[in-house]
Every structure is written in C-alpha cells, then in structure tokens.
Design an enzyme around this catalytic site. Structure first.
Site, mmCIF file in Angstrom:
data_model
loop_
_atom_site.group_PDB
_atom_site.id
_atom_site.type_symbol
_atom_site.label_atom_id
_atom_site.label_comp_id
_atom_site.label_asym_id
_atom_site.label_seq_id
_atom_site.Cartn_x
_atom_site.Cartn_y
_atom_site.Cartn_z
ATOM 1 C CG HIS A 60 -2.306 -0.782 15.214
ATOM 2 N ND1 HIS A 60 -2.386 -2.355 15.007
ATOM 3 C CD2 HIS A 60 -2.108 -0.821 16.767
ATOM 4 C CE1 HIS A 60 -1.921 -2.946 16.019
ATOM 5 N NE2 HIS A 60 -1.837 -2.137 17.067
ATOM 6 C CG ASN A 102 -8.068 -4.379 0.918
ATOM 7 O OD1 ASN A 102 -7.131 -3.389 1.196
ATOM 8 N ND2 ASN A 102 -7.585 -5.495 0.985
ATOM 9 C CG HIS A 135 -1.782 -1.191 1.209
ATOM 10 N ND1 HIS A 135 -2.936 -0.987 0.566
ATOM 11 C CD2 HIS A 135 -1.901 -2.205 1.450
ATOM 12 C CE1 HIS A 135 -3.816 -1.999 0.775
ATOM 13 N NE2 HIS A 135 -3.078 -2.994 1.323
HETATM 14 FE FE1 HDE Z 1 -2.541 -4.772 5.237
HETATM 15 N N1 HDE Z 1 -0.844 -3.966 5.725
HETATM 16 N N2 HDE Z 1 -1.929 -6.499 5.849
HETATM 17 N N3 HDE Z 1 -4.290 -5.944 4.399
HETATM 18 N N4 HDE Z 1 -3.206 -3.025 4.774
HETATM 19 C C1 HDE Z 1 -0.395 -2.780 5.685
HETATM 20 O O1 HDE Z 1 0.790 -1.464 7.299
HETATM 21 C C2 HDE Z 1 -0.940 -7.155 6.760
HETATM 22 C C3 HDE Z 1 -4.539 -6.912 4.920
HETATM 23 C C4 HDE Z 1 -4.390 -2.740 4.365
HETATM 24 O O2 HDE Z 1 -3.217 3.401 4.140
HETATM 25 C C5 HDE Z 1 1.137 -2.369 6.299
HETATM 26 O O3 HDE Z 1 0.949 0.783 7.575
HETATM 27 C C6 HDE Z 1 -0.831 -8.301 6.900
HETATM 28 C C7 HDE Z 1 -5.988 -7.278 4.452
HETATM 29 C C8 HDE Z 1 -4.361 -1.297 4.061
HETATM 30 O O4 HDE Z 1 -1.591 3.406 5.451
HETATM 31 C C9 HDE Z 1 1.544 -3.637 6.864
HETATM 32 C C10 HDE Z 1 -1.921 -8.793 6.466
HETATM 33 C C11 HDE Z 1 -6.773 -5.920 4.350
HETATM 34 C C12 HDE Z 1 -3.339 -0.900 4.251
HETATM 35 C C13 HDE Z 1 0.147 -4.525 6.610
HETATM 36 C C14 HDE Z 1 -2.583 -7.877 5.827
HETATM 37 C C15 HDE Z 1 -5.293 -4.931 4.592
HETATM 38 C C16 HDE Z 1 -2.303 -2.140 4.619
HETATM 39 C C17 HDE Z 1 2.018 -1.765 5.482
HETATM 40 C C18 HDE Z 1 -2.212 -10.256 6.386
HETATM 41 C C19 HDE Z 1 -8.022 -5.609 4.049
HETATM 42 C C20 HDE Z 1 -2.652 0.540 3.824
HETATM 43 C C21 HDE Z 1 2.080 -0.550 5.696
HETATM 44 C C22 HDE Z 1 -2.494 -10.801 7.879
HETATM 45 C C23 HDE Z 1 -8.887 -5.912 5.277
HETATM 46 C C24 HDE Z 1 -2.954 1.369 5.173
HETATM 47 C C25 HDE Z 1 1.194 -0.404 6.910
HETATM 48 C C26 HDE Z 1 -2.654 2.907 4.812
HETATM 49 C C27 HDE Z 1 -1.222 -1.872 5.269
HETATM 50 C C28 HDE Z 1 0.202 -5.911 6.893
HETATM 51 C C29 HDE Z 1 -3.720 -8.030 4.829
HETATM 52 C C30 HDE Z 1 -5.628 -3.657 4.206
HETATM 53 C C31 HDE Z 1 2.726 -4.378 6.630
HETATM 54 C C32 HDE Z 1 0.464 -9.108 7.737
HETATM 55 C C33 HDE Z 1 -6.876 -8.490 4.880
HETATM 56 C C34 HDE Z 1 -5.671 -0.500 3.335
HETATM 57 O O5 HDE Z 1 1.456 -3.800 8.337
#
Ligand code: HDE
Length: 728
Positions: A362, A171, A98
């Site tokens: 978070h 999402n 992202h």
């Molecule tokens: Fe994320 N995801 N994600 N994700 N995600 C990040 O956090 C992660 C997942 C989503 O505009 C990270 O700040 C793991 C699902 C959005 O700043 C990180 C798993 C969904 C955003 C991270 C998922 C999301 C992130 C990278 C599997 C929809 C952007 C930078 C368990 C429900 C937020 C950050 C923004 C961002 C980890 C799966 C949505 C690395 C480990 C499912 C919208 O922490």
C-alpha cells in the site's frame, strides 16, 4: 511479538513474523491451553498425525465414506466435505494488475546516518538491519502467465521498520504511462487481453493497447522504455528499481526535500533479447522466478544499493519539466544518485500463497520522515492500494503474518471477516474513561507520524498544469541516450508490436502522432519494418491530429537531450549467477571439461553439462560424469553462454541437429560461444561456421578459450553480430 531478527535477517529458516507465534502471544490468545497452538504455520514433520481442522485424528483420508464398497458416497462424511470445500475456496482473487510475481525476504541497511535528510529510523541508524519482503512482478499477465513477457516489472519493497511498515511500491522503469490516476483503469483495460476473446495473454502487441496509447501522447516516454530491452530482464537481480514518483524526505527539524528513490543492482543491468524471451516463455515460463529462487537457495543473494536523488524545495521548478509529472525522470547527470544503503535478499518464502500471494502493499504505508507530494498519479494510488487489499485479501489483511508490522498494533478497529486478534475488554472506542483513555494518541512522540504541513490552496478544478504538457522531449532523450544496437532493438520492438495490430488507422496514428515526434530515425526504421507510411500531422496525407491532448511537435532543443546513464551498453564486472551450458557426451575431453568447469565455478557462475541423454556419461579418462540435463530438456535460450569441449563427443555433436540448433540460436541471441580444441567441429557444422570470426565466438586451446570466454561473459551479449544468414 517475534524477535525482529526472525524476519529475513539471515538464512536460518526463521518463521516469518507472526504476532501469534510467540509463547506470550499464544497465551494472550488462548490462555493456558496455548502451548498446543502454533498459528504461525505448520510444517510437515516426523511423528505428525493427520487431523481435521477441528483437531480430530483421521483414520482414513483416501477413501470417502460409502454405503458398501461400490455404493454411493454418504452425506455424513464430514471429513470429505471439509477437505473438498476448503479446496474449493483455495483461491483468492488474483491481483487486477501485477498478478504474476515472485518474492523473497531480506534485509536493508543504510551506510551512514542520513538524519540531515530524514528522520526515518531505517535511514538514520547504520546499525539497524531492517527486515524486508520484496515482490517482483509482471503487470499485464495473469498469475499463470510467462515471466518473460515484454512488460514493466513491479519492484515492491515492504520494510518492516521499528516505526511501522513502509511500502515502496515501485517498478523497474523510472516513469509511467499516464500522469493522472483517473486514467489507470483505461490504460489497464487497453493493455489486458481484449474483452471479447481474452486474447492476447500478457502482451501489449494488440490493437486496443496501441489504440489507447496513440491517443495518449503522455505515454510516449514510457513506451520507449517498454519497447527497450529493459522490458526483458535477464534476472530480477539484474534490473534497476525506481520509486517513480517524487516523494518527500523530512528531517527532525521539519525541513523537507524532494526525493526520487532508486535501486541499483550489484549484478548490473542485463536483459534478454526479444526472440529469446518469446522462446523462454514456452520452454521455461518460470525463468525469472526460478532464477530468483535458486540463487537464494545456493546463497547467491541478490543485492541492490538504495539510491536517492535529492532536490531542494527551492529547485522545484529548475528542470524544465514538472517534478510532479510521473512521465518524467531526473537525468542522473543533473542530479546524481547518491547510494546510501544496501538491500540483500537472503531467504525464500516458505509458502508461496501465505507470503507472496497474500502480501499486500500500500503506497499509503509510509513512516515518519517520508512523505508524499501532489503527483496526481501518486495521489490516486494512495487510496487504490488500500481498496484493492480490502477486496483481494480482506479487511483484516494487515493481521496476516506477512503484512504485520513488527511493532504492536493498538486501535479500536474491530471484527470483519477473518479476524485473528481476540481483543479483550469492553472498550473499543475513543474517548473513554473505562479503558483509562487508551489506546492514547501520541501527539508529541518523536516516532509518531505527522503529515508534512504543505500549504495547499487552490480552486476546485479538473485541469492539468501546463507544466505537464511536453510529452515528447524525454522520449527523445531516451532514444538519444541509447547505443546503436539498443536503438535497433527499440525500433524492432515497435515494429513487432505494430505488425500485430490489425487496424490500419491505429497503426497510422501511432506512427504519425507519436513516433514521428520522438525521432526521425525511429519513425523511419519502424516504417521500413511495418510498411506504415510516415506522414506527419499537418501534411496533406495527415491534415488533422486525432489525439485529444496533443503535446505539439517535438521541441527543437529536445533533439540535443541525452542521459548516458540510461544506456545498458556497459560491460559488467561480475559473472556471478550466469548459467553456462557445456555440450558434451561420451568421450568428452576430461581435462578440458574440468578446467572450464573450475574456472566458471570459481567466479560463482553456474555450469550445466548437457548430453544426448540424462544420467551419466563417460569422459575421455573413463570417469563417469553426471549429466545435468538431457539435450531435449536443455534449450539454448535458458543459458547465457555455451562451451563445446573437445574429445570424442565433438564429432558426434557435429552431426546432431539439436546441438547445431543450440549453437545457431545462441549465436543469434548474441551469447558467448567457446569451442575448445576439437570442439570446433560443432561450430563448423553450424551456420556460425560460415559466418567466420565474430565477436564473442572464441575458438582455441584450453587456457586461451577459457580466457576469451570469461571476457565475453562480462560483456554479457554481443548484439552487433551479423545474424541474417544464421537460422534458428
Ligand atoms: Fe500499481 N497497483 N497502480 N503501480 N502496482 C497494484 O495493488 C494502481 C502504479 C505497482 O507486488 C494493485 O495489490 C493505480 C505505478 C506494483 O503486490 C492496485 C495506479 C507503479 C504493484 C494498483 C498504479 C505501480 C502494483 C493491484 C495509477 C510504480 C504490485 C494489486 C495511479 C511506481 C504490488 C495490488 C505487489 C499493484 C493500482 C500505478 C507499481 C490495483 C490506481 C505508477 C509494483 O492497487
């Protein structure tokens, strides 16, 4: 603390909340000298004098200090060193996923008191206007990549509630690729550019991604979404949002229910088509970001309704799939989405870095009344987001203006890089007597967070429940729910991606372990466009499956599943914010130009006059008309429709290769085309003229043409057109 209203409440350029921005806080930070400091921000303004970070007035900032006018630069130029070294450190690590995003401030308000469902204050008090900051993003690309990649879009909402910050990090698709967070690094390594050559940027159309998903049948449902037009939103304001996981709502009596969160855009769900999206990526890589920024600047505030799907605890196992499985959605026909509130984005960030880049979401940030479930994907996210913010933004990320809660923070956390708060006194521990036992705990307080007391009992094992094992039924349900043209786009998207894959082995496995289990028609269509033979598992051509966790073939009853709510094939009810190109030139019919412009702007659509050159043109009445864009700067792909008025300009346009290309391309992308009077000359000169009558191509005199155009715009696109003979 700032007044609550200052955060996104309404357009006045109120500063984003910052604990140190109010006089009271300045005082606590700097004593009586505080009046000179404004830590919340610095806007370039009249009368300001350039100074160093140390507060020194600078006499010359454009020439470094040298020994003689042609001599070497001197090490004692402390100003040069401060300026350059600060610059050298301007970047923080981009988000690992992202990375590319755009954001806006706004406000959330619930329609009615939902205290029967939850004690969350923002959902129980209809008079509360909760400030929000919302960031939209693509997942795979780097910060500088294109907005229009085929990808999932992030839809992350930070609510600054009276009880603390709630981050709903969702999402634009309701399901996900994997069921367990432990697979996330593998998924992302597979989809990101390949590690040996960092190719391709922001694209899933390459071997490693398809290799991974061919071995991960649980990703099939999500693949269907990503190969659909949902992965190509026309605008952030025209996409749905989903919390994805099943969460819990808990009311004041302690009763819990399961919930899925939804965002429903008031502009409807509209998409680009793939060829268009690829071209926009070159012509205007900032397409979605620009659309969001400009809409807010002109007061066309993007809006969504907040929706809840509520499931009683006793119905946990009533659906035939597991509510804890993030690869499944609850069809709206089974559990309707109750629309309970409205989100309005009404203010652009003042500073992209300080706000959009440093905002730190978070999933563990919840407020009383909202709680988690045991979804193993959600559980992994609960620690991942805190960890990533510590690394990306730093241990004091929560102190930054964009991340601070509205309510005061009192705890014994201290120090670390970039600490802003100056905690006074000698007590930074608990229990204490020297500080009167403060900060105290709040065991009985109604607004204190208490985790939902779910009973947990189990053996320590690495295994997944059998209830997570059906990987294909909902993929088939998605396919069945699509209209003919949506199915065609999905099949074309699979074909496009698989045609980029070099490994015959990978191509074969995607077809014969994934697609054949979704729908015969899909497998067949993709086979025709890729040359990959259909040879299902168990046949002589494909005796053994390679996927380690095969779901087994499609369950027969899945062939009947359908959820019409999933289709985008619905006319809209507004053309607000649509961008329409008017192709003109000297001699363009003045009355037609005015009539069509007035009709479109009355509906809050945007109109741009495009002419062979920038500046002005003279219309048929001899009046000067401002040209919004020169033809070379105005590709058809960044518009939703095209109008060609009559007048002397029409004959000239009919000889212009650029204008002919514009019409051909708009036609191929299914866009409304309206030719008024002599404007038809351009249509006749284009390949569209040879096609004959087609949906959404309107030819007529002024009133009829405008009426036809307005109706066509509500339809958005005409994807069933015969385009084979039209080049572009
Ligand atoms: Fe994320 N995801 N994600 N994700 N995600 C990040 O956090 C992660 C997942 C989503 O505009 C990270 O700040 C793991 C699902 C959005 O700043 C990180 C798993 C969904 C955003 C991270 C998922 C999301 C992130 C990278 C599997 C929809 C952007 C930078 C368990 C429900 C937020 C950050 C923004 C961002 C980890 C799966 C949505 C690395 C480990 C499912 C919208 O922490």
């Amino acid at each position: 603390m700032p007044k609550k209203a200052s955060r996104g409440a309404k357009p006045p350029k109120a500063r984003t909340a910052g604990q140190s921005s109010s006089p009271a806080d300045q005082k606590s930070l700097h004593g009586e000298t505080a009046k000179t400091a404004d830590l919340a921000g610095d806007t370039v303004g009249p009368g300001q004098i350039l100074s160093s970070n140390q507060g020194l007035k600078i006499s010359d900032d454009q020439n470094s200090l040298r020994a003689g006018v042609r001599g070497p630069t001197l090490l004692d130029d402390f100003h040069l060193r401060e300026k350059i070294t600060h610059f050298d450190h301007e970047r923080i690590p981009e988000r690992v996923v992202h990375a590319r995003g755009a954001a806006a401030h706004g406000v959330f308000q619930v329609y009615e008191d939902l205290s029967d469902l939850t004690m969350a204050g923002l959902l129980t008090d209809p008079s509360r206007r909760t400030p929000v900051f919302v960031r939209f993003s693509t997942v795979a690309g780097s910060r500088g990549s294109s907005d229009c990649a085929r990808d999932v879009r992030g839809f992350a909402v930070k609510f600054y509630t009276d009880e603390g910050v709630w981050d709903l990090v969702g999402n634009n698709m309701p399901v996900f690729f994997i069921q367990d967070a432990i697979k996330f690094p593998d998924l992302i390594h597979a989809v990101k550019p390949e590690p040996n050559n960092e190719i391709p940027q922001a694209a899933s159309a390459h071997d490693t991604f398809w290799d991974f998903v061919s071995l991960t049948p649980e990703s099939t449902h999500m693949l269907m979404w990503v190969m659909s037009d949902r992965a190509l939103p026309r605008s952030f304001a025209m996409m749905e949002g989903f919390g994805v996981h099943t969460f819990r709502l808990v009311n004041a009596a302690g009763k819990a229910r399961f919930v899925k969160f939804h965002w429903k855009p008031l502009k409807g769900v509209q998409s680009l088509v793939w060829d268009e999206a690829q071209k926009i990526s070159g012509k205007d890589p900032d397409f979605n970001r620009r659309d969001l920024f400009e809409a807010i600047e002109r007061g066309d505030y993007p809006e969504w309704e907040f929706g809840l799907q509520i499931v009683e605890e006793q119905d946990e196992f009533a659906f035939g799939f597991d509510l804890l499985d993030a690869t499944k959605l609850i069809p709206e026909e089974l559990v309707p989405v109750r629309r309970v509130g409205r989100l309005t984005l009404n203010r652009n960030p003042d500073n992209f870095f300080a706000e959009t880049e440093q905002v730190a979401f978070h999933t563990g940030h919840v407020v009383p009344g909202i709680d988690f479930t045991n979804d193993p994907l959600l559980q992994g996210r609960l620690f991942s987001y805190l960890d990533t913010q510590l690394r990306r933004v730093g241990p004091n990320f929560a102190e930054l203006p964009i991340n601070r809660p509205l309510n005061p923070v009192h705890n014994n956390q201290r120090d670390a890089m970039g600490r802003v708060t100056i905690n006074s006194g000698r007590v930074s521990y608990f229990p204490n007597r020297l500080g009167d036992g403060c900060p105290m705990h709040a065991p009985g307080a109604a607004d204190a967070f208490v985790s939902y007391a779910e009973r947990v009992d189990g053996e320590k094992i690495r295994a997944r429940s059998d209830s997570f094992a059906d990987h294909f039924s909902q993929a088939t349900q998605f396919w069945n729910s699509m209209s003919d043209w949506e199915q065609a786009h999905i099949a074309e998207a699979f074909a496009f991606e698989l045609n980029q894959v070099e490994s015959e082995d990978v191509r074969h496995h995607v077809m014969n372990e994934i697609l054949v289990n979704v729908a015969d028609a899909l497998a067949q269509a993709v086979s025709e466009q890729t040359g990959i033979a259909v040879a299902p598992v168990g046949t002589a051509a494909n005796p053994t499956p390679s996927a380690p966790t095969p779901s087994g073939p499609l369950k027969p009853k899945a062939k009947r599943l359908s959820s019409p709510a999933l289709s985008q094939d619905k006319p809209g009810d507004t053309i607000k914010g649509r961008k329409i190109a008017i192709l003109g030139g000297d001699g363009v019919d003045a009355r037609q130009l005015k009539a069509v412009t007035d009709a479109l702007t009355a509906e809050a659509a945007l109109v741009e006059l495009i002419a062979p050159r920038a500046g002005t043109i003279a219309d048929s009445a001899g009046q000067s008309q401002k040209v919004n864009r020169a033809a070379v700067n105005a590709p058809s792909v960044v518009y939703d429709a095209v109008v060609v008025p009559g007048g002397a300009s029409a004959a000239e346009l009919a000889t212009s290769g650029l204008a002919i290309h514009f019409i051909n391309e708009a036609y191929r992308h299914g866009k409304p085309i309206a030719c008024i009077g002599e404007g038809r000359a351009l249509l006749d000169a284009s390949a569209v003229g040879k096609v004959g009558a087609a949906d959404g191509v309107v030819v007529g005199e002024t009133a009829a043409a405008i009426e036809g155009l307005m109706a066509a715009l509500l339809q958005h696109r005409f994807p069933r057109r015969a385009i084979a003979g039209v080049p572009a």
